[in-house]
Design an enzyme around this catalytic site. Structure first.
Site, PDB file in Angstrom:
ATOM      1  CB  CYS A   1       3.656  44.922  75.212  1.00  0.00           C
ATOM      2  SG  CYS A   1       3.886  43.813  75.317  1.00  0.00           S
TER       3      CYS A   1
ATOM      4  CG  HIS B   1       6.671  47.619  74.587  1.00  0.00           C
ATOM      5  ND1 HIS B   1       7.159  46.160  75.693  1.00  0.00           N
ATOM      6  CD2 HIS B   1       6.586  46.641  74.035  1.00  0.00           C
ATOM      7  CE1 HIS B   1       7.068  45.084  75.402  1.00  0.00           C
ATOM      8  NE2 HIS B   1       6.557  45.198  73.760  1.00  0.00           N
TER       9      HIS B   1
ATOM     10  CG  ASN C   1       7.796  41.927  74.060  1.00  0.00           C
ATOM     11  OD1 ASN C   1       7.567  41.785  74.833  1.00  0.00           O
ATOM     12  ND2 ASN C   1       7.280  42.205  72.576  1.00  0.00           N
TER      13      ASN C   1
HETATM   14  O1  UT7 Z   1       5.014  43.752  72.396  1.00  0.00           O
HETATM   15  C1  UT7 Z   1       4.584  43.519  71.323  1.00  0.00           C
HETATM   16  C2  UT7 Z   1       4.926  42.446  70.226  1.00  0.00           C
HETATM   17  N1  UT7 Z   1       4.823  42.591  68.936  1.00  0.00           N
HETATM   18  C3  UT7 Z   1       6.084  43.194  68.368  1.00  0.00           C
HETATM   19  O2  UT7 Z   1       7.042  44.299  68.327  1.00  0.00           O
HETATM   20  C4  UT7 Z   1       6.049  42.899  66.832  1.00  0.00           C
HETATM   21  C5  UT7 Z   1       6.830  43.849  66.033  1.00  0.00           C
HETATM   22  N2  UT7 Z   1       7.204  43.085  64.476  1.00  0.00           N
HETATM   23  C6  UT7 Z   1       8.308  42.911  64.763  1.00  0.00           C
HETATM   24  O3  UT7 Z   1       9.113  43.555  65.028  1.00  0.00           O
HETATM   25  C7  UT7 Z   1       9.098  42.113  62.855  1.00  0.00           C
HETATM   26  O4  UT7 Z   1       7.806  42.376  62.051  1.00  0.00           O
HETATM   27  C8  UT7 Z   1       9.446  40.787  63.129  1.00  0.00           C
HETATM   28  C9  UT7 Z   1      10.821  40.836  64.200  1.00  0.00           C
HETATM   29  C10 UT7 Z   1       7.989  39.646  63.884  1.00  0.00           C
HETATM   30  C11 UT7 Z   1       9.756  39.966  61.710  1.00  0.00           C
HETATM   31  O5  UT7 Z   1      10.208  40.479  61.125  1.00  0.00           O
HETATM   32  P1  UT7 Z   1      10.123  41.850  59.792  1.00  0.00           P
HETATM   33  O6  UT7 Z   1      11.322  42.332  59.388  1.00  0.00           O
HETATM   34  O7  UT7 Z   1       8.467  41.910  59.626  1.00  0.00           O
HETATM   35  O8  UT7 Z   1      10.513  39.995  58.783  1.00  0.00           O
HETATM   36  P2  UT7 Z   1       8.829  39.682  57.489  1.00  0.00           P
HETATM   37  O9  UT7 Z   1       7.744  39.237  58.622  1.00  0.00           O
HETATM   38  O10 UT7 Z   1       8.802  40.569  56.788  1.00  0.00           O
HETATM   39  O11 UT7 Z   1       9.417  38.375  57.079  1.00  0.00           O
HETATM   40  C12 UT7 Z   1      11.171  38.502  56.395  1.00  0.00           C
HETATM   41  C13 UT7 Z   1      11.256  36.520  56.086  1.00  0.00           C
HETATM   42  C14 UT7 Z   1       9.765  35.094  55.459  1.00  0.00           C
HETATM   43  O12 UT7 Z   1      10.223  34.680  54.791  1.00  0.00           O
HETATM   44  P3  UT7 Z   1       9.855  35.389  53.053  1.00  0.00           P
HETATM   45  O13 UT7 Z   1       8.807  35.239  52.794  1.00  0.00           O
HETATM   46  O14 UT7 Z   1      10.717  37.050  52.426  1.00  0.00           O
HETATM   47  O15 UT7 Z   1      10.990  34.055  52.458  1.00  0.00           O
HETATM   48  C15 UT7 Z   1       9.786  35.059  56.623  1.00  0.00           C
HETATM   49  O16 UT7 Z   1       9.359  33.712  56.451  1.00  0.00           O
HETATM   50  O17 UT7 Z   1      11.627  36.448  56.701  1.00  0.00           O
HETATM   51  C16 UT7 Z   1      10.679  34.785  57.373  1.00  0.00           C
HETATM   52  N3  UT7 Z   1      11.035  34.904  58.840  1.00  0.00           N
HETATM   53  C17 UT7 Z   1      11.850  34.153  59.265  1.00  0.00           C
HETATM   54  N4  UT7 Z   1      13.515  33.740  59.203  1.00  0.00           N
HETATM   55  C18 UT7 Z   1      13.781  33.025  60.257  1.00  0.00           C
HETATM   56  C19 UT7 Z   1      10.448  35.191  59.515  1.00  0.00           C
HETATM   57  N5  UT7 Z   1      10.684  34.710  61.109  1.00  0.00           N
HETATM   58  C20 UT7 Z   1      11.510  34.452  61.189  1.00  0.00           C
HETATM   59  C21 UT7 Z   1      12.722  33.683  61.762  1.00  0.00           C
HETATM   60  N6  UT7 Z   1      13.269  33.058  60.965  1.00  0.00           N
HETATM   61  N7  UT7 Z   1      11.884  33.686  63.016  1.00  0.00           N
END
Ligand code: UT7
Length: 339
Positions: free
Chosen positions: A119, A262, A292
């Site tokens: 990226c 980005h 993204n």
């Molecule tokens: O170019 C760089 C590319 N990568 C990035 O930019 C990634 C950077 N990270 C992020 O943008 C965020 O960490 C994410 C958007 C990927 C995830 O958001 P988060 O607020 O960090 O969520 P999390 O991973 O802490 O998950 C929270 C909850 C979990 O459930 P529990 O364990 O609390 O019950 C996940 O299982 O959300 C759940 N979850 C979802 N629910 C519905 C994770 N993905 C999803 C989904 N839909 N797509």
């Protein structure tokens, strides 16, 4: 021994262009495939849709459209280009797609090669191309950021698939006198020790070659990402590198016209803007429509804002790219536009 010094010229961004695939997948449509929903995706990322390359499209084709648009804006003939730098991690051909692009553009004189920095690729390529121009070795470069991560996403992994889309963006970069320089400063960083936060590793597939010897058959696993670690990395390193760049170039945050980051997550954009007290109106975002698109996000966003005349000639832009590697960088840019 006598000291030697090189007098560097400047570079000007004189054209831009972009292209995105026709297929548009909304959050609701993704919810039919994996256990997710529009409200979760929009509140956690700012994304509403993404565009995905279809069976009749290629990365080289999208890059060609973006590059041709940038050429048109710059008013260049393709025969006048010296360098084509294609930032991509997802070429159509693992040996590189830039030479194909050179052929389609009819840019016979240009040397063309790919550059891989995930990226951060577009920013790394912009800075790389600028070195050829500023030393006087070349006069005109096309820098393209393009990716088709949809081919490498696990569409059953809701933790990553909701984030990514495909696209291409291009910039026409021209050598100028030092007083017209539009790349006012840059900083680039890598940290391979944290690379396992986000990668696209090879499959371990050893096959027998001849008696007692084996070889690994090529192939890659889908994208693997520790979202929370990448998020923490971005909100820590992006403000730090921008701070350092602003200091090195003696630039106050209030003198910036635009923050062009980005496009990974709206929460990351908001956190960086807050850190510098930059108002939301100056933070460019098209995450909602494209998600993204990896190396394409910065030139795709630049082109959109130039086309709708938000970005005007002479305006100052702080840009930062970050992602797999881990890699990250920042550049202070003055958009010039066509003569
Ligand atoms: O170019 C760089 C590319 N990568 C990035 O930019 C990634 C950077 N990270 C992020 O943008 C965020 O960490 C994410 C958007 C990927 C995830 O958001 P988060 O607020 O960090 O969520 P999390 O991973 O802490 O998950 C929270 C909850 C979990 O459930 P529990 O364990 O609390 O019950 C996940 O299982 O959300 C759940 N979850 C979802 N629910 C519905 C994770 N993905 C999803 C989904 N839909 N797509």
């Amino acid at each position: 021994m006598a000291e030697t010094s090189i007098t560097l010229g400047g570079v000007a961004l004189v054209g831009c262009g972009s292209a995105t695939p026709a297929q548009r997948i909304s959050n609701d449509q993704l919810g039919q495939r994996v256990d997710t929903n529009d409200s979760w995706i929009r509140s956690r990322t700012g994304i509403s849709a993404r565009h995905v390359i279809g069976p009749d499209e290629t990365l080289t084709g999208l890059s060609h459209q973006a590059a041709a648009n940038a050429l048109r804006m710059a008013g260049w003939e393709s025969e006048s280009i010296d360098l084509i730098l294609l930032a991509t991690s997802t070429p159509d051909d693992l040996f590189g797609s830039a030479p194909q692009l050179q052929a389609i553009l009819g840019a016979q004189k240009a040397v063309a090669f790919d550059l891989t920095a995930a990226c951060s690729g577009f920013l790394f390529a912009l800075v790389t191309a600028a070195q050829f121009l500023r030393t006087g070795a070349m006069r005109r470069a096309l820098v393209i950021g393009a990716d088709q991560l949809s081919r490498w996403v696990d569409w059953d992994d809701r933790r990553s698939c909701v984030l990514f889309g495909d696209g291409a963006g291009a910039v026409a970069l021209e050598a100028t006198s030092p007083d017209q320089n539009g790349l006012l400063g840059f900083q680039l960083k890598s940290d391979g020790s944290r690379g396992d936060c986000l990668n696209l590793p090879q499959v371990q597939n050893y096959l027998s070659l001849v008696a007692g010897n084996s070889h690994q058959q090529g192939g890659f696993k889908p994208i693997q990402m520790n979202g929370q670690e990448v998020y923490k990395f971005a909100v820590r390193e992006v403000p730090t590198i921008l701070q350092s760049l602003l200091k090195a170039t003696n630039t106050k945050p209030e003198s910036l016209d635009w923050l062009l980051l980005h496009q990974a997550n709206q929460r990351i954009l908001d956190a960086v803007a807050d850190r510098f007290a930059i108002p939301q109106a100056k933070v460019l975002s098209n995450l909602a429509e494209y998600g993204n698109t990896s190396a394409a996000t910065i030139p795709l966003m630049l082109d959109e804002a130039v086309q709708d005349e938000r970005i005007k000639p002479g305006q100052l832009i702080a840009s930062s790219g970050f992602g797999a590697g881990l890699s990250w960088g920042a550049a202070l840019i003055r958009w010039q536009g066509p003569a």
